[in-house]
Design an enzyme around this catalytic site. Structure first.
Site, PDB file in Angstrom:
ATOM      1  N   GLY A   1       0.819  -1.221   0.000  1.00  0.00           N
ATOM      2  CA  GLY A   1       0.000   0.000   0.000  1.00  0.00           C
ATOM      3  C   GLY A   1       0.847   1.263   0.000  1.00  0.00           C
TER       4      GLY A   1
ATOM      5  N   ARG B   1       1.310  -5.697  -5.110  1.00  0.00           N
ATOM      6  CA  ARG B   1       1.335  -6.646  -3.998  1.00  0.00           C
ATOM      7  C   ARG B   1       1.794  -8.046  -4.412  1.00  0.00           C
ATOM      8  NH1 ARG B   1      -0.532  -4.564   0.658  1.00  0.00           N
ATOM      9  NH2 ARG B   1      -2.059  -2.891   0.598  1.00  0.00           N
TER      10      ARG B   1
ATOM     11  N   ASP C   1       5.065  -7.899   5.512  1.00  0.00           N
ATOM     12  CA  ASP C   1       5.077  -9.001   4.544  1.00  0.00           C
ATOM     13  C   ASP C   1       6.161  -8.803   3.486  1.00  0.00           C
ATOM     14  OD1 ASP C   1       2.967 -10.435   5.660  1.00  0.00           O
ATOM     15  OD2 ASP C   1       1.465  -9.252   4.607  1.00  0.00           O
TER      16      ASP C   1
ATOM     17  N   LYS D   1       8.006   0.556   5.618  1.00  0.00           N
ATOM     18  CA  LYS D   1       6.918   1.404   5.142  1.00  0.00           C
ATOM     19  C   LYS D   1       5.582   0.843   5.586  1.00  0.00           C
ATOM     20  CE  LYS D   1       4.404  -0.060   2.549  1.00  0.00           C
ATOM     21  NZ  LYS D   1       3.492  -0.790   1.677  1.00  0.00           N
ATOM     22  N   THR D   2       4.662   1.600   5.999  1.00  0.00           N
ATOM     23  CA  THR D   2       3.240   1.308   6.074  1.00  0.00           C
ATOM     24  C   THR D   2       2.548   2.356   6.940  1.00  0.00           C
ATOM     25  OG1 THR D   2       1.442  -0.198   6.664  1.00  0.00           O
ATOM     26  CG2 THR D   2       3.408  -0.458   7.972  1.00  0.00           C
ATOM     27  N   ILE D   3       1.462   2.889   6.403  1.00  0.00           N
ATOM     28  CA  ILE D   3       0.689   3.854   7.190  1.00  0.00           C
ATOM     29  C   ILE D   3       0.127   3.183   8.430  1.00  0.00           C
ATOM     30  CG2 ILE D   3       0.045   5.337   5.246  1.00  0.00           C
ATOM     31  CD1 ILE D   3      -2.819   3.986   5.526  1.00  0.00           C
ATOM     32  N   ASP D   4      -0.025   1.845   8.386  1.00  0.00           N
ATOM     33  CA  ASP D   4      -0.672   1.132   9.495  1.00  0.00           C
ATOM     34  C   ASP D   4       0.119   1.237  10.801  1.00  0.00           C
ATOM     35  OD1 ASP D   4      -2.425   0.448   7.554  1.00  0.00           O
ATOM     36  OD2 ASP D   4      -2.202  -1.719   7.743  1.00  0.00           O
TER      37      ASP D   4
ATOM     38  N   LYS E   1     -26.745  17.095  15.201  1.00  0.00           N
ATOM     39  CA  LYS E   1     -27.864  16.198  14.873  1.00  0.00           C
ATOM     40  C   LYS E   1     -27.427  14.845  14.323  1.00  0.00           C
ATOM     41  CE  LYS E   1     -28.584  18.302  10.332  1.00  0.00           C
ATOM     42  NZ  LYS E   1     -29.478  18.921   9.396  1.00  0.00           N
ATOM     43  N   TYR E   2     -26.117  14.630  14.163  1.00  0.00           N
ATOM     44  CA  TYR E   2     -25.676  13.347  13.605  1.00  0.00           C
ATOM     45  C   TYR E   2     -24.663  12.639  14.496  1.00  0.00           C
ATOM     46  CZ  TYR E   2     -27.453  15.079   9.103  1.00  0.00           C
ATOM     47  OH  TYR E   2     -28.235  15.564   8.101  1.00  0.00           O
TER      48      TYR E   2
ATOM     49  N   MET F   1      -8.318   3.267   8.197  1.00  0.00           N
ATOM     50  CA  MET F   1      -7.459   2.171   7.739  1.00  0.00           C
ATOM     51  C   MET F   1      -6.572   1.661   8.861  1.00  0.00           C
ATOM     52  SD  MET F   1      -5.973   2.451   3.929  1.00  0.00           S
ATOM     53  CE  MET F   1      -6.989   1.907   2.562  1.00  0.00           C
TER      54      MET F   1
ATOM     55  N   GLU G   1     -10.295  -0.413  10.881  1.00  0.00           N
ATOM     56  CA  GLU G   1     -10.848  -1.328   9.859  1.00  0.00           C
ATOM     57  C   GLU G   1     -10.582  -2.798  10.167  1.00  0.00           C
ATOM     58  OE1 GLU G   1      -9.304  -0.881   5.869  1.00  0.00           O
ATOM     59  OE2 GLU G   1      -7.279  -1.294   6.506  1.00  0.00           O
TER      60      GLU G   1
ATOM     61  N   TYR H   1      -7.861   5.688   1.790  1.00  0.00           N
ATOM     62  CA  TYR H   1      -7.129   6.090   0.586  1.00  0.00           C
ATOM     63  C   TYR H   1      -6.872   7.606   0.572  1.00  0.00           C
ATOM     64  CZ  TYR H   1      -8.257   1.315  -0.550  1.00  0.00           C
ATOM     65  OH  TYR H   1      -8.343  -0.050  -0.491  1.00  0.00           O
TER      66      TYR H   1
ATOM     67  N   GLY I   1      -5.573   9.359   2.774  1.00  0.00           N
ATOM     68  CA  GLY I   1      -4.360   9.771   3.497  1.00  0.00           C
ATOM     69  C   GLY I   1      -3.090   9.116   3.010  1.00  0.00           C
ATOM     70  N   ARG I   2      -3.230   8.082   2.184  1.00  0.00           N
ATOM     71  CA  ARG I   2      -2.033   7.285   1.869  1.00  0.00           C
ATOM     72  C   ARG I   2      -1.070   7.978   0.917  1.00  0.00           C
ATOM     73  NH1 ARG I   2      -3.398   1.115   0.627  1.00  0.00           N
ATOM     74  NH2 ARG I   2      -3.827   2.033  -1.396  1.00  0.00           N
TER      75      ARG I   2
HETATM   76  P1  FBP Z   1       0.548  -1.988   3.585  1.00  0.00           P
HETATM   77  O1  FBP Z   1       0.524  -2.831   4.821  1.00  0.00           O
HETATM   78  O2  FBP Z   1       0.964  -2.703   2.367  1.00  0.00           O
HETATM   79  O3  FBP Z   1       1.350  -0.741   3.805  1.00  0.00           O
HETATM   80  O4  FBP Z   1      -0.939  -1.487   3.285  1.00  0.00           O
HETATM   81  C1  FBP Z   1      -1.743  -0.994   4.273  1.00  0.00           C
HETATM   82  C2  FBP Z   1      -3.122  -0.642   3.785  1.00  0.00           C
HETATM   83  O5  FBP Z   1      -3.202   0.729   3.486  1.00  0.00           O
HETATM   84  C3  FBP Z   1      -4.144  -1.039   4.837  1.00  0.00           C
HETATM   85  O6  FBP Z   1      -4.343   0.003   5.765  1.00  0.00           O
HETATM   86  C4  FBP Z   1      -5.349  -1.384   4.006  1.00  0.00           C
HETATM   87  O7  FBP Z   1      -6.152  -2.345   4.617  1.00  0.00           O
HETATM   88  C5  FBP Z   1      -4.747  -1.963   2.766  1.00  0.00           C
HETATM   89  O8  FBP Z   1      -3.490  -1.361   2.610  1.00  0.00           O
HETATM   90  C6  FBP Z   1      -5.578  -1.719   1.537  1.00  0.00           C
HETATM   91  O9  FBP Z   1      -5.049  -2.429   0.478  1.00  0.00           O
HETATM   92  P2  FBP Z   1      -5.200  -2.046  -1.054  1.00  0.00           P
HETATM   93  O10 FBP Z   1      -4.302  -0.887  -1.290  1.00  0.00           O
HETATM   94  O11 FBP Z   1      -4.699  -3.256  -1.748  1.00  0.00           O
HETATM   95  O12 FBP Z   1      -6.616  -1.716  -1.289  1.00  0.00           O
END
Ligand code: FBP
Length: 552
Positions: free
Chosen positions: A77, A141, A172, A198-201, A238-239, A246, A307, A420, A422-423
């Site tokens: 991602g 991927r 991974d 790397k990973t936003i997660d 009201k909401y 993600m 998520e 998406y 923020g990525r």
């Molecule tokens: P990575 O672990 O590869 O960095 O991806 C993280 C992520 O952004 C998750 O937060 C999200 O669930 C997933 O990618 C979404 O995958 P895709 O880009 O294949 O829709």
């Protein structure tokens, strides 16, 4: 390529480097290392890359010229800062020798196998410095795990006279980088492989990796949006806004955004698992907060939902485990069936307990859980509408309580999914500096003949000049885990630590946030201005490292 005014200005930003990487560099080696668990199994699988020492870079007297060509791959991602890793690589290889070349393999690891690449030139990289996205070379991927893929990759590596590959990815992808490093080392091909975290997660972190790049910018971007939603919420009153964020497994993003914005509710998957909560328990907890606020005349609020939640609800987690094994074993006969027959097939093959869980799930969610996994064997949780599932169930509960005269508020829900958005944001100063430093470190690892290492940068709550750079053997972060029905060596994922300071800070404040309306509106990421505004790290890092946490 057309560029925005911000992009033009930002192109001239010179990322800051740690002192040790500013001039000539030499390495300081630590003690031999071992894997986090399953020592014997990992050692056996990685005889050439196991046990290597930790490395730190320190300033040296003079720079030596060195001829090397490097190939780079973006994997998985998108995460803000990827282009700065590449610009760090580019500048560092050219500094070693202007004749050195950097090649980018296109659209992820598949580019290496299929021989799709471009050469990264000065002209090209200058258009991408300090920009978000991975569009310079694209990402993918494809999982690099077969000998055939390694050998196909070697053909192009030889053709381009490449000495080393840098794989920029999450847990991974870095696991695969390690497998590739081991294979090339075992075959004595003389090709080095280096990883970058790397990973936003934010779940690729441990004692050696303080944070994965992209987490800083992505969480600041989401927090801006959550702040905007919260302000709208507090204006209209009201909401109830249900915001899914993600983070495929870990809840670091949700937790960080909660610390930045102070929503009324934030679910943390790891806590739900630890407390063995059911879906119904979660719904009841949320409905209780809604009802309590309604009593105070506050029929509005903000709920953050990670998520990955669904996999952490113990009963659903067990179901997913069995489905993973089932799909791994019978995927070929299952995939050609029509939707209805697929559902029946699954129900017939599941154990009694998991069958019961499967049948209680809304059909859309159950179907999503039984669809094909991504190439790394993960459920595609970003496609599951957990935010709707949860708000629908909360509404049902409130309706029931209304009939029983236990609740007389108004409940109108709105849904958002922030992922998406923020990525690919333009990297914050932190990510711009951090990524450039990671790219520079990766080249120093290569220049010092290392393979099977990940580039690291530490002490990241200090000023970048005080950061410490080096490398960690990837095998050090590995253990054996079940994937696609088999035990595999993988980098251990970092989940939210319920004993850690970021979670404790959140837990200490959440009841107040639930009852009162204490939203913070962080506003957009800033690139120029006072350091307290532009160079703040995430609250997660600040709490973890005992650094000062402002606001509140
Ligand atoms: P990575 O672990 O590869 O960095 O991806 C993280 C992520 O952004 C998750 O937060 C999200 O669930 C997933 O990618 C979404 O995958 P895709 O880009 O294949 O829709």
């Amino acid at each position: 390529m057309e560029t925005s005014a911000l992009q033009k200005e930002r192109a001239s930003y010179q990322p800051k480097l740690p002192k040790a990487l500013q001039g000539a560099v030499k390495i300081k080696e630590g003690e031999p290392t071992q894997s986090v668990d399953n020592h014997e199994e990992i050692k056996k699988l990685f005889p050439n890359t196991y046990g290597m020492p930790l490395i730190e870079f320190v300033p040296a007297e003079d720079t030596k010229s060195l001829s090397i060509n490097v190939g780079v791959i973006l994997s998985g991602g998108q995460a803000p800062g990827g282009h700065n890793v590449i610009s760090g690589l580019f500048d560092a290889v050219k500094k070693l020798n202007p004749e050195n070349r950097l090649f980018g393999f296109l659209m992820g690891p598949g580019g290496l196998v299929d021989h799709n690449y471009i050469e990264i030139t000065d002209h090209l990289i200058n258009k991408y410095r300090n920009t978000g996205g991975f569009d310079l070379i694209g990402s993918g991927r494809t999982k690099l795990e077969e000998v055939d893929q390694f050998e196909k990759g070697l053909e192009i590596i030889r053709e381009l006279d490449i000495n080393a590959l840098v794989i920029i990815g999450g847990d991974d992808s870095n696991t695969n980088a390690c497998v590739l490093a081991e294979y090339y080392a075992a075959k004595k091909y003389g090709v080095q492989v280096i990883g970058c975290p790397k990973t936003i997660d934010g779940d690729l972190k441990n004692d050696q990796i303080e944070t994965s790049f992209g987490f800083d910018t992505a969480t600041k971007t989401y927090s801006e949006l959550i702040g905007n939603i919260a302000r709208d919420c507090n204006s209209a009153r009201k909401y109830w806004h249900f915001v899914k964020l993600m983070g495929r497994s870990a809840s670091h993003i949700a937790l960080e955004c909660a610390l930045q914005t102070q929503p009324n509710i934030c679910l943390i998957s790891e806590e739900i698992e630890a407390k063995d909560l059911t879906l119904n328990d979660i719904i009841e907890d949320i409905a209780n907060v809604v009802a309590r606020r309604a009593k105070d005349g506050r029929n509005y609020g903000v709920v953050l939902i990670p998520e990955g939640l669904i996999e952490f609800i113990p009963a659903i987690g067990r179901l997913i485990q069995e489905l993973n094994d089932l799909l791994a074993e019978h995927g070929h006969e299952y995939k050609d069936l029509d939707e209805e027959t697929q559902r029946a097939y699954i129900i017939n093959h599941l154990s009694e307990a998991n069958k019961a869980t499967f049948e209680t799930l809304p059909e859309g969610v159950a179907r999503q859980l039984s669809l094909e996994r991504d190439p790394h064997g993960n459920v595609q949780v970003s496609l599951i509408e957990t935010e709707k599932l949860i708000s629908d169930m909360v509404e049902m509960k409130l309706n029931k309580w209304a009939k029983e005269r236990k609740y007389d508020g108004k409940f109108a829900a709105l849904h958002h999914f922030l992922g998406y958005e923020g990525r690919c944001a333009a990297p914050s100063n932190f990510d711009a500096d951090y990524c450039y430093s990671l790219g520079t470190s990766a080249v120093q690892l290569i220049a010092n003949g290392k393979t099977g290492y990940m580039a690291i940068v530490k002490n990241t709550t200090a000023h970048p000049s005080e950061w410490r750079a080096g490398g960690v053997p990837i095998t050090m972060m590995m253990n054996m885990e079940r994937r696609n029905g088999e035990l595999k060596p993988v980098i251990r994922k970092a989940l939210v630590d319920l004993e850690g300071e970021p979670f404790k800070a959140f837990a200490a404040m959440r009841d107040k946030w639930a009852k009162e309306t204490s939203y913070i509106y962080p506003g957009p990421v800033q690139y120029w201005g006072p350091s307290e505004v532009c160079d703040q790290t995430t609250r997660t890092l600040a709490y973890e490292q005992g650094a000062e946490v402002s606001v509140f």
